[in-house]
Write an enzyme that holds these catalytic residues in place. Structure first.
Site, short mmCIF file in Angstrom:
data_model
loop_
_atom_site.label_atom_id
_atom_site.label_comp_id
_atom_site.label_asym_id
_atom_site.label_seq_id
_atom_site.Cartn_x
_atom_site.Cartn_y
_atom_site.Cartn_z
CB VAL A 153 -0.96 0.02 1.22
CG1 VAL A 153 -1.96 -1.11 1.13
CG2 VAL A 153 -0.18 -0.03 2.53
N GLY A 156 8.56 3.59 -0.05
CA GLY A 156 9.51 4.68 0.11
C GLY A 156 10.87 4.26 -0.40
CG HIS A 157 13.58 7.13 -1.65
ND1 HIS A 157 13.68 6.94 -3.00
CD2 HIS A 157 13.00 8.35 -1.48
CE1 HIS A 157 13.20 8.00 -3.63
NE2 HIS A 157 12.77 8.86 -2.73
CE1 TYR A 160 7.35 -4.96 1.33
CE2 TYR A 160 9.61 -4.32 0.83
CZ TYR A 160 8.69 -5.30 1.17
OH TYR A 160 9.11 -6.59 1.35
CE LYS A 179 8.59 2.97 8.22
NZ LYS A 179 8.64 4.19 9.07
CG ASP A 275 8.13 14.14 8.13
OD1 ASP A 275 8.10 15.25 7.55
OD2 ASP A 275 8.09 13.06 7.53
#
Length: 600
Positions: A153, A156-157, A160, A179, A275
């Site tokens: 879903v 990222g770098h 996932y 994650k 963030d």
């Protein structure tokens, strides 16, 4: 940097292809290895949308994330304009030379995550050449036996996110978000520590309804798995777009109460998120009134109340000025919240530019515009709320608990306030102040408004005064422990409170507590500050002012022999009667020391 502009978000469809200008992740210190690419659903984001086919466009610099509100998809976008035609905003003109932090951030990021090939003279980050990195975390290795991974879903770098189903245990049959962080991506000791800290923060923060629930962490030879609550309602960003790019004031208040509530909870525990942005707030379900959850603590860190962090982290559009100056605390989160509420109310970003350098420059130098639509039609309270969060001087910014007390948020409703750590910081400073400064603060306390007194009274009651309506050091400690989680141990908040030893044998009534809990800098951030100051000086002149010679004033202020007293302090004392002048009173309120006296 991603294209950052001030047009309506209603027509802006977030795509991965808009990364040409980038939406750089300014994450020098704690860029979570599994940080999902914006605007794809992040760690716990399971908006239940299947992953789009195709591979996102790759870039030379590996730490770019797409702008959440790209602009080149419509005709009026600044992306399709020349520099000359780019509209000015609040005196903010282009092109700007790049500010000093911009170039260094990329290099710092690259070094941190091992994407730059070391030269022969480089030294491994572990500090010992040739030492292999220990990628064992001590987590359970039975992930596959307990969970079955489903669709991806988010990606990222550095990892996932997948939906998964629990096969046994208390969560049997339940859907969760997982994650997945490949250990192969952990190429530096700092990257490994980032993962450890993320799990530690998630596991130690518990008990708030607007915080994504952490279940467990696992590992095997290849990956680390962080299992969390599955949020199926999508991102706050999606809701903004679905509403035509902005919220009404009333609906924005509902969102902000939840954001401020969880922010105040984290800050009290000594955790700064670093963030906060619309992509990192998810709704628990598709229901319009479902609870909102903050996610993605990959950049978060512990911070002691009197400590300053210096890592440059965050997302460029939401990063606070003091982060770029490498000295910040929980106030940086409040700036990010200010950016979020600005977007909620008008659909535009307050700080925008065509390049990463321009974004940083805007954050450092430009002022947000309140002249363009719809700001003229919004309430004065809403604009005041945003301004008090987007103050470039972090000392003048509201805390999360104070923001919950703001007239725009509170309105006529009784808001349940959390304990505010700034009270402890201010009380410690007050107790250690000179008798003259305490008298000045007591005079200032007499000028407080009803809303300010409401906040202080709520904090006073949370600390728990005795039957005589007095508080002691033990009351301060007890109140803190009632609100503590395991995160407080890592942030050493309790250690800080133990330093308030001077109050040990004192008892404070509400009047003195109000004087002790005043932030002069925050008062300065008010439009009515001059009225407060003049009125306070009148009270002080009647009750606390007295004749004082320069040497005694220097002693009161703790000024050393290196300060030219007669040159510096002569204007602080009225010549007719030898009492403090208004200038001296103002300096006294700020707690002047040798470090703040200009050299002559």
């Amino acid at each position: 940097m991603g294209l950052c502009h001030g047009k309506s978000a209603a027509v802006l469809e977030p795509t991965v292809e808009e990364e040409e200008e980038g939406a750089t992740r300014v994450a020098e210190a704690a860029a979570a290895p599994a940080k999902p690419a914006s605007p794809a659903p992040s760690a716990a984001a399971a908006a239940a949308a299947p992953a789009k086919p195709g591979t996102p466009k790759q870039h030379k610099f590996p730490f770019y994330l797409p702008s959440p509100l790209p602009a080149s998809s419509y005709k009026g976008s600044p992306a399709n304009s020349s520099v000359a035609s780019t509209p000015a905003r609040g005196g903010f003109k282009r092109p700007f030379p790049p500010p000093s932090p911009a170039k260094h951030i990329r290099a710092l990021l690259a070094r941190r995550h091992g994407s730059v090939k070391p030269n022969e003279a480089s030294i491994p980050e572990s500090g010992e050449p040739g030492v292999a990195l220990d990628k064992g975390f001590g987590f359970s290795r039975h992930f596959a036996a307990k969970y079955e991974l489903g669709r991806e879903v988010g990606r990222g770098h550095f990892g996932y996110t997948c939906a998964a189903t629990c096969k046994k245990g208390e969560l049997k049959g339940d859907d969760v978000a997982v994650k997945v962080i490949p250990k192969a991506k952990m190429t530096t000791a700092i990257a490994i520590e980032d993962v450890r800290r993320e799990v530690r923060i998630l596991s130690s923060l518990a008990g708030h309804s607007n915080l994504v629930q952490f279940y467990d962490a696992y590992e095997d030879e290849e990956n680390v798995y962080i299992v969390m609550e599955l949020c199926k309602g999508g991102e706050l960003l999606d809701r903004i777009l679905a509403r035509g790019g902005k919220y009404s004031e009333e609906d924005a208040k509902v969102v902000m109460r939840q954001i401020l509530s969880v922010a105040s909870f984290c800050h009290l525990q000594g955790v700064v998120h670093r963030d906060l942005k619309p992509e990192n707030f998810l709704f628990s379900s598709k229901d319009e009134n479902s609870a909102m959850k903050v996610i993605d603590f990959g950049l978060s860190d512990f911070v002691k109340p009197d400590e300053r962090l210096n890592d440059i982290v965050g997302s460029a559009y939401y990063v606070a000025p003091e982060v770029l100056h490498r000295s910040y605390g929980t106030e940086a989160d409040m700036w990010s919240i200010g950016v979020i509420v600005y977007i909620l109310l008008c659909g535009s970003r307050p700080f925008w530019a065509r390049t990463e350098s321009g974004i940083f420059r805007a954050v450092l130098k430009a002022d947000p515009s309140f002249e363009e639509a719809p700001w003229p039609t919004l309430s004065a309270e809403a604009k005041d709320f945003v301004r008090r969060l987007l103050n470039k001087d972090y000392r003048k910014r509201m805390t999360a608990a104070q923001a919950l007390c703001h007239p725009w948020i509170r309105g006529t409703e009784e808001v349940k306030l959390p304990l505010d750590m700034i009270i402890y910081r201010l009380m410690r400073a007050y107790i250690s102040s000179s008798s003259l400064r305490r008298a000045a603060l007591r005079a200032l306390a007499k000028t407080l408004t009803t809303d300010q007194i409401y906040y202080l009274r709520e904090q006073f009651e949370l600390i728990g005064p005795n039957k005589s309506d007095l508080i002691t050091l033990q009351n301060l400690k007890t109140a803190l422990m009632k609100n503590s989680t395991n995160a407080m141990k890592d942030s050493r908040v309790v250690d800080f409170v133990n330093t308030i030893s001077n109050i040990q044998y004192r008892k404070l009534d509400f009047e003195e507590f109000s004087a002790a809990a005043i932030s002069v800098y925050q008062m300065e951030g008010l439009e009515t500050w001059e009225q407060h100051a003049r009125q306070a000086y009148e009270f002080f002149d009647k009750e606390g002012n007295r004749p004082i010679v320069i040497d005694e004033l220097a002693s009161e202020l703790g000024l050393g022999p290196s300060v030219p007293l007669h040159v510096v302090l002569q204007d602080w004392i009225r010549h007719p009667d030898g009492k403090l002048s208004f200038l001296g009173f103002m300096k006294l309120l700020h707690g002047v020391s040798s470090r703040t006296i200009p050299k002559t």
